[in-house]
Write an enzyme that holds these catalytic residues in place. Structure first.
Site, PDB file in Angstrom:
ATOM      1  N   LYS A   1      -3.062  42.139  65.979  1.00 55.05           N
ATOM      2  CA  LYS A   1      -2.533  42.437  64.745  1.00 55.05           C
ATOM      3  C   LYS A   1      -1.354  41.491  64.493  1.00 55.05           C
ATOM      4  O   LYS A   1      -0.420  41.281  65.376  1.00 55.05           O
ATOM      5  CB  LYS A   1      -2.111  43.779  64.678  1.00 55.05           C
ATOM      6  CG  LYS A   1      -1.119  44.187  63.164  1.00 55.05           C
ATOM      7  CD  LYS A   1      -2.287  44.096  62.131  1.00 55.05           C
ATOM      8  CE  LYS A   1      -2.990  45.687  62.001  1.00 55.05           C
ATOM      9  NZ  LYS A   1      -3.746  45.565  60.834  1.00 55.05           N
TER      10      LYS A   1
ATOM     11  N   THR B   1      -6.633  47.158  65.530  1.00 54.11           N
ATOM     12  CA  THR B   1      -5.341  46.611  65.483  1.00 54.11           C
ATOM     13  C   THR B   1      -4.179  47.343  64.561  1.00 54.11           C
ATOM     14  O   THR B   1      -3.034  47.229  64.514  1.00 54.11           O
ATOM     15  CB  THR B   1      -5.648  45.211  64.487  1.00 54.11           C
ATOM     16  OG1 THR B   1      -6.268  45.411  63.380  1.00 54.11           O
ATOM     17  CG2 THR B   1      -6.460  44.348  65.196  1.00 54.11           C
ATOM     18  N   ASP B   2      -4.663  48.286  63.523  1.00 49.70           N
ATOM     19  CA  ASP B   2      -3.863  49.214  63.252  1.00 49.70           C
ATOM     20  C   ASP B   2      -3.261  50.059  64.252  1.00 49.70           C
ATOM     21  O   ASP B   2      -2.019  50.088  63.879  1.00 49.70           O
ATOM     22  CB  ASP B   2      -4.751  50.195  62.333  1.00 49.70           C
ATOM     23  CG  ASP B   2      -3.778  51.118  61.418  1.00 49.70           C
ATOM     24  OD1 ASP B   2      -3.199  50.300  60.486  1.00 49.70           O
ATOM     25  OD2 ASP B   2      -3.781  52.110  61.512  1.00 49.70           O
TER      26      ASP B   2
ATOM     27  N   PHE C   1      18.129   2.007  65.328  1.00 50.23           N
ATOM     28  CA  PHE C   1      16.832   1.951  65.581  1.00 50.23           C
ATOM     29  C   PHE C   1      16.229   0.543  65.573  1.00 50.23           C
ATOM     30  O   PHE C   1      16.413  -0.002  64.232  1.00 50.23           O
ATOM     31  CB  PHE C   1      15.845   2.846  64.493  1.00 50.23           C
ATOM     32  CG  PHE C   1      14.623   2.826  65.029  1.00 50.23           C
ATOM     33  CD1 PHE C   1      14.016   3.320  66.165  1.00 50.23           C
ATOM     34  CD2 PHE C   1      13.471   2.365  64.092  1.00 50.23           C
ATOM     35  CE1 PHE C   1      12.800   3.562  66.529  1.00 50.23           C
ATOM     36  CE2 PHE C   1      12.010   2.776  64.273  1.00 50.23           C
ATOM     37  CZ  PHE C   1      11.919   3.219  65.483  1.00 50.23           C
TER      38      PHE C   1
ATOM     39  N   ARG D   1      22.647   4.558  61.009  1.00 44.60           N
ATOM     40  CA  ARG D   1      21.871   5.430  60.256  1.00 44.60           C
ATOM     41  C   ARG D   1      22.125   6.962  60.414  1.00 44.60           C
ATOM     42  O   ARG D   1      22.739   7.185  61.381  1.00 44.60           O
ATOM     43  CB  ARG D   1      20.500   5.051  60.494  1.00 44.60           C
ATOM     44  CG  ARG D   1      19.835   5.655  61.898  1.00 44.60           C
ATOM     45  CD  ARG D   1      18.430   5.495  61.890  1.00 44.60           C
ATOM     46  NE  ARG D   1      17.668   6.169  63.206  1.00 44.60           N
ATOM     47  CZ  ARG D   1      16.710   6.390  63.708  1.00 44.60           C
ATOM     48  NH1 ARG D   1      15.685   6.184  62.926  1.00 44.60           N
ATOM     49  NH2 ARG D   1      16.402   6.812  64.868  1.00 44.60           N
TER      50      ARG D   1
ATOM     51  N   GLN E   1      13.295   9.821  70.082  1.00 38.38           N
ATOM     52  CA  GLN E   1      12.571  10.116  71.495  1.00 38.38           C
ATOM     53  C   GLN E   1      13.805  10.356  72.464  1.00 38.38           C
ATOM     54  O   GLN E   1      13.824  11.196  73.173  1.00 38.38           O
ATOM     55  CB  GLN E   1      11.700   9.045  71.692  1.00 38.38           C
ATOM     56  CG  GLN E   1      10.427   9.121  70.834  1.00 38.38           C
ATOM     57  CD  GLN E   1      10.252   8.278  69.692  1.00 38.38           C
ATOM     58  OE1 GLN E   1      11.374   8.047  69.128  1.00 38.38           O
ATOM     59  NE2 GLN E   1       9.214   7.790  69.155  1.00 38.38           N
TER      60      GLN E   1
ATOM     61  N   ASN F   1      11.469  13.501  62.069  1.00 39.32           N
ATOM     62  CA  ASN F   1      12.544  12.903  61.737  1.00 39.32           C
ATOM     63  C   ASN F   1      12.952  12.795  60.045  1.00 39.32           C
ATOM     64  O   ASN F   1      12.139  12.317  59.112  1.00 39.32           O
ATOM     65  CB  ASN F   1      12.228  11.374  61.965  1.00 39.32           C
ATOM     66  CG  ASN F   1      13.609  10.509  62.049  1.00 39.32           C
ATOM     67  OD1 ASN F   1      14.416  10.740  61.173  1.00 39.32           O
ATOM     68  ND2 ASN F   1      13.369   9.317  62.481  1.00 39.32           N
TER      69      ASN F   1
ATOM     70  N   HIS G   1      13.956  11.655  57.219  1.00 33.73           N
ATOM     71  CA  HIS G   1      14.605  10.283  57.001  1.00 33.73           C
ATOM     72  C   HIS G   1      15.603  10.349  55.597  1.00 33.73           C
ATOM     73  O   HIS G   1      15.392  11.094  54.920  1.00 33.73           O
ATOM     74  CB  HIS G   1      13.425   9.136  56.514  1.00 33.73           C
ATOM     75  CG  HIS G   1      12.632   9.202  57.543  1.00 33.73           C
ATOM     76  ND1 HIS G   1      12.437   8.595  58.636  1.00 33.73           N
ATOM     77  CD2 HIS G   1      11.184   9.631  57.531  1.00 33.73           C
ATOM     78  CE1 HIS G   1      11.660   8.361  59.281  1.00 33.73           C
ATOM     79  NE2 HIS G   1      10.718   9.217  58.870  1.00 33.73           N
TER      80      HIS G   1
END
Length: 299
Positions: free
Chosen positions: A12, A57-58, A166, A183, A226, A252, A254
């Site tokens: 469930k 599942t109930d 970067f 940045r 990274q 990322n 941006h």
């Protein structure tokens, strides 16, 4: 050609439980989403339709609600272990239980901020705080059997307005991205960490791991997302000996500097366009090399 039944499980998914604990006029809330999945001696269900091995599942849903009342919820890792062990220990056809829980945070609204209520001795008003979602994933073969606990969080949104570069990447005929030494670095962290055992101060461990992630993000002068991911995972492992592996996914988010020159304005990294897609997606794991491997803990 032989056709056979492969690995299977059922359960469930996403039982939403809000547990209110009342201490007089002061209330506490645990808001969780619980998913249960069971496996074991159940091949006949698929092969012949014989449902004798099946716990509905109930029933699994009802068990979650009943346990929330009987045992409260407390730390989600403890609640997940309690449920998983119950399903395996109580049903001979169930050999393995997987329980995944998400927890949503609420902050108390101080009564002093709402004097019109006239109930200054009561604390029962809350607001969703919009922070990250806490998570856990438990696997159990029952009491005394093999078990694993993975804690974590998702949607932890963080941003550095500078301190990120970067450059030096591969350039080919399709590369248009310009190098930068300044940045915005922004992401929504999904992190999971595997515990060495199944007994811990779960709340303190979670808070410290979260703090380590945030501190490393803030203190790392980033040359790539990274690099930042690795430093965040490394900080958690150095600080928390009960944790042996950290896995992260970090999109990322941006932010592009807007060209304001057509309007006679310069823009020294002050006005940005926040793009939602497409985005880079950085994923990786950091682990204690001496820790036992447990691929099944993450599934």
């Amino acid at each position: 050609m032989a056709i056979v039944l492969g690995p299977n499980r059922y359960g469930k998914a996403e039982t939403r439980v809000v547990r209110v604990t009342k201490d007089g006029g002061t209330h506490r809330i645990k808001d969780v989403n619980v998913s249960v999945s069971l496996s074991g001696d159940m091949d006949v269900v698929h092969l012949t339709g014989d449902n004798a091995p099946v716990l509905p599942t109930d029933t699994q849903k009802n068990t979650v609600f009943a346990f929330a009342k009987k045992y409260n919820v407390g730390e989600i890792e403890e609640f997940a272990l309690l449920l998983a062990r119950h399903f395996v220990d109580s049903q001979p056809t169930v050999h393995h239980a997987r329980v995944e829980i998400e927890e949503y945070s609420w902050d108390r609204i101080p009564v002093e901020d709402n004097p019109h209520l006239g109930l200054r001795d009561e604390q029962h008003s809350f607001v969703r705080n919009g922070s990250e979602t806490r998570t856990c994933l438990v696997h159990s073969d029952g009491t005394g059997g093999e078990e694993s606990v993975v804690s974590g969080l998702k949607d932890l949104v963080v941003l550095n307005s500078t301190g990120s570069e970067f450059h030096g990447y591969i350039k080919d005929e399709y590369t248009t991205l310009e190098e930068t030494d300044d940045r915005i670095l922004a992401t929504a962290v999904t992190a999971q960490w595997r515990h060495r055992g199944t007994s811990s101060d779960w709340g303190r461990s979670y808070r410290r791991a979260r703090t380590c992630l945030l501190e490393a993000f803030a203190e790392t002068h980033s040359l790539s997302l990274q690099q930042t991911l690795y430093q965040m995972g490394r900080r958690v492992l150095n600080d928390r000996r009960e944790i042996c592996e950290v896995r992260m996914a970090m999109p990322n988010k941006h932010h592009f500097v807007v060209d304001l020159s057509p309007f006679g304005l310069d823009n020294p990294n002050e006005v940005f366009f926040a793009a939602d897609r497409p985005y880079g997606l950085i994923e990786g794991s950091v682990l204690d090399d001496d820790a036992p491997r447990s691929p099944s803990a993450w599934k």
